[in-house]
Design an enzyme around this catalytic site. Structure first.
Site, mmCIF file in Angstrom:
data_model
loop_
_atom_site.group_PDB
_atom_site.id
_atom_site.type_symbol
_atom_site.label_atom_id
_atom_site.label_comp_id
_atom_site.label_asym_id
_atom_site.label_seq_id
_atom_site.Cartn_x
_atom_site.Cartn_y
_atom_site.Cartn_z
ATOM 1 N N HIS A 119 -0.926 -43.666 120.941
ATOM 2 C CA HIS A 119 0.497 -44.013 120.892
ATOM 3 C C HIS A 119 1.129 -43.433 119.628
ATOM 4 O O HIS A 119 2.161 -42.765 119.680
ATOM 5 C CB HIS A 119 0.682 -45.525 120.944
ATOM 6 N N ASP A 170 20.463 -15.548 117.942
ATOM 7 C CA ASP A 170 19.136 -16.094 118.227
ATOM 8 C C ASP A 170 18.524 -16.485 116.892
ATOM 9 O O ASP A 170 19.197 -16.413 115.866
ATOM 10 C CB ASP A 170 18.255 -15.068 118.961
ATOM 11 N N TRP A 221 -3.689 -43.037 113.935
ATOM 12 C CA TRP A 221 -3.006 -41.743 113.762
ATOM 13 C C TRP A 221 -3.276 -41.176 112.373
ATOM 14 O O TRP A 221 -3.107 -39.995 112.137
ATOM 15 C CB TRP A 221 -1.497 -41.889 114.006
ATOM 16 N N SER A 269 1.766 -24.745 115.166
ATOM 17 C CA SER A 269 3.052 -24.658 115.856
ATOM 18 C C SER A 269 4.201 -25.001 114.913
ATOM 19 O O SER A 269 5.193 -24.270 114.824
ATOM 20 C CB SER A 269 3.041 -25.610 117.052
ATOM 21 N N SER A 270 4.056 -26.115 114.188
ATOM 22 C CA SER A 270 5.132 -26.540 113.287
ATOM 23 C C SER A 270 5.362 -25.533 112.171
ATOM 24 O O SER A 270 6.500 -25.260 111.797
ATOM 25 C CB SER A 270 4.795 -27.896 112.663
ATOM 26 N N HIS A 315 3.617 -38.920 103.770
ATOM 27 C CA HIS A 315 4.936 -39.436 103.427
ATOM 28 C C HIS A 315 6.050 -38.415 103.653
ATOM 29 O O HIS A 315 7.049 -38.750 104.271
ATOM 30 C CB HIS A 315 5.007 -40.088 102.049
ATOM 31 N N GLU A 336 5.987 -36.380 105.877
ATOM 32 C CA GLU A 336 6.078 -36.420 107.338
ATOM 33 C C GLU A 336 7.101 -37.465 107.802
ATOM 34 O O GLU A 336 7.833 -37.254 108.767
ATOM 35 C CB GLU A 336 4.693 -36.719 107.932
ATOM 36 N N TYR A 385 9.809 -38.188 106.366
ATOM 37 C CA TYR A 385 11.136 -37.577 106.245
ATOM 38 C C TYR A 385 11.304 -36.443 107.240
ATOM 39 O O TYR A 385 12.424 -36.154 107.677
ATOM 40 C CB TYR A 385 11.382 -37.138 104.796
ATOM 41 N N SER A 397 24.978 -37.288 111.308
ATOM 42 C CA SER A 397 26.031 -36.733 110.455
ATOM 43 C C SER A 397 26.951 -35.789 111.211
ATOM 44 O O SER A 397 27.991 -35.396 110.688
ATOM 45 C CB SER A 397 25.407 -35.986 109.266
ATOM 46 N N HIS A 428 2.164 -45.127 97.657
ATOM 47 C CA HIS A 428 2.595 -46.482 98.010
ATOM 48 C C HIS A 428 2.004 -46.919 99.353
ATOM 49 O O HIS A 428 2.098 -48.070 99.723
ATOM 50 C CB HIS A 428 4.127 -46.620 97.976
ATOM 51 N N HIS A 429 1.382 -45.964 100.055
ATOM 52 C CA HIS A 429 0.630 -46.343 101.256
ATOM 53 C C HIS A 429 -0.745 -46.882 100.878
ATOM 54 O O HIS A 429 -1.512 -47.268 101.752
ATOM 55 C CB HIS A 429 0.449 -45.135 102.168
ATOM 56 N N LYS A 450 23.343 -41.982 101.700
ATOM 57 C CA LYS A 450 23.654 -41.481 103.048
ATOM 58 C C LYS A 450 24.269 -42.591 103.896
ATOM 59 O O LYS A 450 25.268 -42.372 104.593
ATOM 60 C CB LYS A 450 22.380 -40.972 103.721
ATOM 61 N N ARG A 460 -2.709 -55.703 111.788
ATOM 62 C CA ARG A 460 -2.492 -54.581 112.702
ATOM 63 C C ARG A 460 -3.807 -54.218 113.373
ATOM 64 O O ARG A 460 -4.882 -54.533 112.886
ATOM 65 C CB ARG A 460 -2.058 -53.338 111.916
#
Lengths: 633, 229
Positions: A80, A109, A144, A174-175, A258, A260, A262, A273, A307-308, A336, A455
């Site tokens: 998931h 393009d 994950w 790919s990314s 982290h 990631e 963002y 926006s 912080h994780h 923002k 969890r």
């Protein structure tokens, strides 16, 4: 809004130039078609990830249920998370990057159309590879985040983690390929006059995300390579008995992980926006501040990873530093939120479905942001870590933030992509069911978490005060599913029956609305000259004064009417279609999948698949690179 | 006036090769390779950091700079890094960057007339591309020799944390050199077939940027892994 009523009647077919048929999709290098492929594939995986979530919530709806075994549950929550992050939200963002960046900056393009096709095919094959694990009964089951040493061979001997390790490396390629492409596109293909501080906000957010991608993904690639080497070749990177640092994986993973976060949220911020100014009839409040806030979020995003990891015992100095940087990152994020509110302030607000989702993001992301700031305090975090409180937090950020923004973006840009509007009536149902379902699902998790529910447990005993909250969460999930179903029906039906959109159904201000919907293959018959941040709005004032077409053009924008003329008619050079990126991507995934056989100790098969894949990849790469992009002219 | 330009401008673009000029004036590939190099920096930063974090944490020998004596090691082991040999291979790789610079200069100035033997020598792009690839291959040969001798002295990728992090770091670098050599040989093949000229300078420049980057990474590795004890 008057524009829809007074606009000339367009027929969408007229502007659509291009062939259809399977082959034209397999060989396409058009950023709009690739964006469409991304969109459909990632929506499919969004549904897959949603069904996985449904099974999870079914299992947890009451104590001691047996919908899933413990092992199946582990696979379900791992897939998931992995699916939603890497196969749904990131590629949904990529769909918008592909479709919108060239249109927003006035280009025909992306910089490297074939590399763009390659990125998509690698994503598709990587997603298939990752999910093929279900069919051999070995879906990834280590979360994950895949913490090593739990994911080393000693504790995870099956193929499950191998699929995950190799799948993520494939998706990373790919990314990365897409990110190099978009950086080049934005740096180098802006229309004349579009300096950086005139770029639309979505393009700005997308631009910053590409830098996060190219700087964060190599780090997880290396972490995964270490894990893969440990599993296949017996290296000792995560071997505690050999003196390895038990935190090495966690540091490398979160240095990626982290940023990631963002990578997942900034594209949705970008869409929001665009939506809020369009439906408030006002330019975005504090444009430069929004730009700098985005950059600051990205910059600070690389300095908060630990912080994780407050619970691992880093000591007072480490805890303090990462607690403070985490508090700091709340400042540009808060900026923002306030800028969106001030954009709406005094505006002539129209509550379209897209606007509802955008406002939904502002509210729900703020809730997730505030619980995030709570975790910035190490003592508080120690109480919350690994409980459902954290699950509540990041779903408010990722569903309440990213997905609400993406849904808003879909309602906003569907007319540009298809030439027809989504039904606002079904859209309203979709929004309210999603809004209610999302809060019913995730808000009670704050309570079950603070009551101590951990969890990643597959079931729980009755009598701990968790039953009611879990039941409410599961009911909320069912409502979310109904909402999503309505969205899919809307998406499908509007494709044929939706109201015809015309160039600019919302009266929005940026360049993509100056061209027909759907855009012709060459996007802009004439490359626009940009003189402001909202060229369409600047022109509109002239239009109302009934100035001549020439004067309207001088104001910076130019409405292109659907002509049905092809690029060939207009003498615009277009890249040739090619199958080579698909073959190259397929060969690369074959090469990676050969590594699975090392695990099975079938070295001859492993080597022949790896070398065969590598050979095919090299040949197709050479054939690709040595063929010019377009015919000589 | 501007209305007429709607049609005229498309014809102008067609006459000028069909594409509007880039925003920066640089070719797309030049921007992309720099983005790629930025990304590669993070790749090697992760590898080098891991090596440094694991420095001195191996429970058994062989060690990079220290001897390993019984009872920690079954037999006495010498420090394993061979700094004189690696200094030689580092010199070879640095010289390959010089050859790369000469190759690019030769391609850029292909059209200029050459009078003296020196000018013809410096203007021979095939020679300098070949030299760059040869020196790169020599570096890889040194690396193969080093890896083989380490294995004979009892250090494999499985032996200890030093072995795992050392072979992975230098192996990744070696793989990058190998990719660079293949790139150079491809350019050399094109040069031999139809001759590279100033219009190909960009493509050679891309290979050169990559090659110099791989060199710079080696300077960091040589300093941090070999020279600092």
């Amino acid at each position: 809004m008057a524009t829809t009523a007074t606009a000339p009647v367009y027929t969408p077919v007229e502007s659509y130039v291009g062939e259809s048929g399977l082959w034209s999709w397999l060989t396409t290098v058009d950023h709009k078609r690739i964006g469409t492929l991304y969109l459909f594939t990632s929506l499919f995986f969004f549904i897959v990830g949603g069904l996985e979530a449904g099974l999870i919530r079914w299992q947890l709806a009451g104590p001691n249920k047996h919908v899933l075994s413990a092992e199946a549950y582990n696979q379900m929550f791992t897939m998931h998370g992995t699916t939603m992050i890497f196969l749904a939200i990131m590629p949904l963002s990529a769909a918008f990057f592909n479709y919108l960046i060239p249109l927003q900056i006035g280009a025909r393009d992306v910089a490297f159309p074939r590399l763009n096709a390659f990125s998509y095919w690698v994503y598709l094959f990587g997603a298939i590879f990752m999910n093929a694990s279900w069919f051999v009964g070995a879906a990834p089951n280590g979360g994950w985040f895949g913490y090593a040493p739990l994911t080393t061979m000693q504790f995870s001997p099956g193929l499950n983690i191998d699929f995950w390790v190799l799948g993520l490396q494939i998706l990373g390629i790919s990314s990365l390929a897409a990110a190099f492409n978009f950086i080049t596109t934005i740096v180098n293909m802006r229309a004349p006059g579009m300096n950086l501080m005139r770029m639309p906000m979505f393009t700005w957010n997308a631009f910053v995300v590409q830098f996060l991608l190219i700087l964060a993904f190599p780090v997880i690639t290396i972490a995964l390579v270490f894990l893969q080497f440990d599993r296949f070749f017996g290296t000792q990177f995560y071997e505690i008995a050999a003196g390895a640092d038990p935190l090495l994986w966690q540091h490398l993973f979160w240095v990626f992980g982290h940023p990631e976060v963002y990578i997942l949220i900034l594209p949705a911020f970008g869409l929001t926006s665009e939506i809020i100014p369009a439906f408030s009839r006002k330019p975005i409040f504090g444009y430069p501040v929004m730009v700098y806030a985005t950059m600051l979020i990205a910059f600070l995003g690389f300095g908060v990873w630990a912080h994780h990891m407050f619970a691992v015992g880093m000591g007072a100095i480490g805890d303090t530093v990462f607690g403070v940087t985490t508090l700091l990152i709340a400042i540009p994020t808060g900026v923002k939120i306030f800028n969106w509110i001030f954009t709406m302030w005094g505006g002539s607000i129209q509550f379209s479905t897209a606007m509802k989702f955008a406002i939904g993001l502002v509210g729900l992301f703020t809730i997730g942001g505030i619980s995030g700031v709570m975790h910035a305090s190490p003592p508080a975090d120690l109480q919350q870590t690994d409980t459902y409180f954290i699950v509540a937090h990041f779903h408010y950020v990722l569903f309440g933030g990213s997905m609400m923004g993406i849904f808003g973006g879909l309602y906003f840009y569907y007319p540009k992509i298809t030439g027809r509007l989504l039904s606002e009536k079904l859209g309203s149902w979709h929004f309210w069911l999603t809004f209610i379902g999302m809060n019913l699902t995730f808000f009670p998790m704050h309570y079950s978490g603070l009551l101590g529910m951990p969890r990643r447990i597959y079931t729980y005993e009755a009598g701990q005060g968790w039953e009611t909250f879990n039941l409410i969460s599961s009911i909320g999930t069912a409502i979310l599913m109904v909402g999503t179903l309505i969205f899919l029906i809307n998406f499908w039906r509007s494709f044929r029956t939706g109201a015809v959109a015309g160039n600019n159904p919302w009266g929005a201000g940026t360049l993509e609305w100056s061209i027909p919907s759907p855009p012709p293959e060459y996007n802009f018959a004439r490359i626009p000259r940009v003189t402001s941040r909202y060229p369409m709005w600047d022109m509109r004032s002239h239009e109302h004064a009934e100035l001549s077409h020439a004067q309207a053009e001088e104001s910076g924008a130019h409405i292109e009417v659907a002509t049905g003329r092809s690029a060939r008619d207009l003498g615009i050079p277009m890249p040739n279609q090619t199958i080579k990126p698909l073959i190259c991507a397929g060969a690369m995934v074959i090469m990676f999948s050969g590594l699975l056989f090392i695990h099975e100790n079938n070295m001859p098969l492993a080597l022949s698949v790896i070398l065969g894949g590598a050979l095919l990849m090299t040949l197709s790469l050479y054939a690709w690179v040595l063929t010019p992009l377009e015919d000589a002219h | 006036m501007a209305h007429a330009a709607t049609i005229d401008s498309t014809h102008d673009e067609h006459a000028h090769g069909g594409h509007p000029p880039t925003s920066t004036g640089l070719d797309h590939k030049k921007i992309a390779i720099w983005a790629f190099i930025g990304s590669e920096c993070m790749l090697f930063a992760s590898l080098i950091s891991t090596y440094l974090i694991y420095k001195g944490r191996s429970r058994v020998g062989p060690y990079p700079h220290e001897a390993c004596l019984p009872p920690v090691c079954a037999t006495a082991l010498k420090p394993i890094l061979n700094i004189p040999v690696t200094s030689a291979s580092t010199f070879v790789l640095l010289m390959s960057s010089l050859a790369m610079v000469l190759a690019l200069a030769a391609v850029e100035t292909k059209d200029q007339p050459k009078h003296t033997f020196g000018e013809r020598l410096l203007g021979n792009s095939k020679l300098w591309l070949f030299m760059t690839a040869l020196l790169g291959t020599t570096f890889l040969g040194f690396q193969a020799f080093e890896f083989t001798s380490f294995v004979h002295e009892g250090l494999t990728i499985r032996t200890n944390l030093f072995g795992s992090s050392f072979f992975t770091l230098t192996g990744f670098h070696g793989a990058h050199v190998t990719a660079g050599v293949l790139w150079l040989l491809t350019l050399l093949a094109i040069d031999a077939r139809r001759g590279l000229g100033p219009k190909d300078a960009l493509n050679v420049d891309l290979a050169a940027l990559y090659w110099h980057f791989v060199d710079v990474v080696w300077i960091a590795i040589f300093t941090l892994v070999y020279l600092i004890k």
